[in-house]
Design an enzyme around this catalytic site. Sequence first.
Site, PDB file in Angstrom:
ATOM      1  N   GLY A 138      -1.751   2.279   5.198  1.00 32.92           N
ATOM      2  CA  GLY A 138      -2.213   2.657   3.863  1.00 32.92           C
ATOM      3  C   GLY A 138      -1.197   2.178   2.855  1.00 32.92           C
ATOM      4  O   GLY A 138      -0.359   2.952   2.409  1.00 32.92           O
ATOM      5  N   ARG A 139      -1.268   0.880   2.536  1.00 34.04           N
ATOM      6  CA  ARG A 139      -0.246   0.277   1.683  1.00 34.04           C
ATOM      7  C   ARG A 139      -0.297   0.837   0.261  1.00 34.04           C
ATOM      8  O   ARG A 139       0.698   1.225  -0.309  1.00 34.04           O
ATOM      9  CB  ARG A 139      -0.424  -1.241   1.653  1.00 34.04           C
ATOM     10  CG  ARG A 139       0.625  -1.969   0.844  1.00 34.04           C
ATOM     11  CD  ARG A 139       0.321  -3.446   0.706  1.00 34.04           C
ATOM     12  NE  ARG A 139       0.359  -4.135   1.993  1.00 34.04           N
ATOM     13  CZ  ARG A 139      -0.690  -4.620   2.618  1.00 34.04           C
ATOM     14  NH1 ARG A 139      -1.898  -4.460   2.088  1.00 34.04           N
ATOM     15  NH2 ARG A 139      -0.578  -5.243   3.753  1.00 34.04           N
ATOM     16  N   ILE A 174      -1.449  -0.117  16.940  1.00 27.32           N
ATOM     17  CA  ILE A 174      -2.423   0.300  17.950  1.00 27.32           C
ATOM     18  C   ILE A 174      -3.742   0.629  17.272  1.00 27.32           C
ATOM     19  O   ILE A 174      -4.823   0.238  17.730  1.00 27.32           O
ATOM     20  CB  ILE A 174      -1.898   1.524  18.731  1.00 27.32           C
ATOM     21  CG1 ILE A 174      -0.646   1.146  19.524  1.00 27.32           C
ATOM     22  CG2 ILE A 174      -2.978   2.091  19.646  1.00 27.32           C
ATOM     23  CD1 ILE A 174       0.040   2.322  20.187  1.00 27.32           C
ATOM     24  N   ASP A 217      -7.665   0.184   5.280  1.00 29.26           N
ATOM     25  CA  ASP A 217      -7.167   1.064   4.220  1.00 29.26           C
ATOM     26  C   ASP A 217      -8.290   1.610   3.349  1.00 29.26           C
ATOM     27  O   ASP A 217      -8.067   2.548   2.579  1.00 29.26           O
ATOM     28  CB  ASP A 217      -6.172   0.316   3.328  1.00 29.26           C
ATOM     29  CG  ASP A 217      -4.867   0.007   4.034  1.00 29.26           C
ATOM     30  OD1 ASP A 217      -4.697   0.456   5.186  1.00 29.26           O
ATOM     31  OD2 ASP A 217      -4.016  -0.679   3.438  1.00 29.26           O
ATOM     32  N   ASP A 236      -8.823  -7.699   0.183  1.00 27.47           N
ATOM     33  CA  ASP A 236      -8.706  -8.114  -1.210  1.00 27.47           C
ATOM     34  C   ASP A 236      -8.258  -9.566  -1.353  1.00 27.47           C
ATOM     35  O   ASP A 236      -8.869 -10.346  -2.094  1.00 27.47           O
ATOM     36  CB  ASP A 236      -7.713  -7.180  -1.920  1.00 27.47           C
ATOM     37  CG  ASP A 236      -7.583  -7.473  -3.397  1.00 27.47           C
ATOM     38  OD1 ASP A 236      -8.487  -7.101  -4.155  1.00 27.47           O
ATOM     39  OD2 ASP A 236      -6.570  -8.083  -3.796  1.00 27.47           O
TER      40      ASP A 236
END
Length: 438
Positions: free
Chosen positions: A254-255, A361, A210, A180
Amino acid sequence: MSETNRFQIEHLGAPNYKSPLQLSTVRGDHIFNFVSESDRLVFDISMDQYAHCLSTGEEPNCLEKAGPRQSIFFDPKETTAAIVTCGGLCPGINNVIRGVVMALHYFYGIKRIVGIPYGYEGLNPEMGHGFVELTPEKVKDIHQFGGTFLGSSRGGQDVSVMVDTLESNNINMLFAIGGDGTLKGVDAIGEEIKKRGASISVVGIPKTIDNDIDLIDESFGFETAFDVASPIIRDAHNEAAGAYNGISIVKLMGRDSGFIAASAALAMPVVNFVLIPEMDFQLEGELGFLGVLRKRLERKKHAVIVVAEGAGQQLFTDKNRVKDASGNVKHADIGVFLKDKIKEYFTDIPVTIKYIDPSYIVRSAPANSSDSVYCSRLAYHAVHGAMAGKTKFVACKVNNKFVYIPIKEVTKKRKKIDLESEFWFSVLQSTGQPFLLK
């Protein structure tokens, strides 16, 4: 096509050069036709939208079909291209770099391709990074490795300075690989180029594990991410099941969106709880997570929890959030927090807790076969669009078709999991997680 179409792609000018590609439009051997500028694909393919357009006479919003054009804007003999990678690492970046270089060199005969080191920093001469000359020989094996061959960084640089650098180096097209923030950055570069009346194409290739870029089917690297996470979850289950009241907590990236956590749980169906940013769950109380976890241990004597990094942020008392260089809020560590809270809660029965954080990782892994194919095709379509003189667009897949979309349309908001969708319902069915965790 109506000019009011929200998905109209900007062009640098009339394409006056003949494409060097010898496709069936030219050869007549039925291999593959050039894509016409009139080729469009309907964005909303639902029956409701179809009925609406029939009843109102409105023209549906349509997307430009991706692919090679018979007439191109840039003269390949006089063209210089640049590639930059920004933001966090993601599987498949090197595949895209390689694909862009190979397409420019072999499809169109472009001889000078440069890599911009360390993200947008590389477009600021004061940083002293210089450029990397990219050739097929130099990039031919980079797809076998994770990370980015060019290096990356977060945060933007002065837009005017970056455009100065492009102009002073006679760069005609810039391919920006990122999420983004990167896409917003390259769109701003495109705006500055437009103000100057320069003929430089800027192209975004959406990258984020994500999978939170709006409108598109999937960003590259996402499938590899939950593929790599799956055996880790399997091993976490073995750890949990091997102890009396064993609990394994696996934190995945996965913010703002929980697609990796949810997809990994579906791919490796030994997960009992999936906690994602879209859920506003509570720990305490009759319907709280800890109580539900207790019931699970009473029944099965073990539990596997997969949590996305952005989940449960409402549980933290400290609301003073700092941001990283990309402007993203730095979340508190929900994995460690959950581990501590579970340990505090279960004082009456023995529990064994294992906490696993494989995030770096996962994001540093090389692309799997499916993502590799996807990366190559995205790269090819990005090159075709740039050569045709299109600018400020992303090459992507929508409704399982490769298309071009204006960057502004995919950066208006983040894509999130709909908790009322069939996808999330599948996660609940797989895990046995109750509906109360919303």
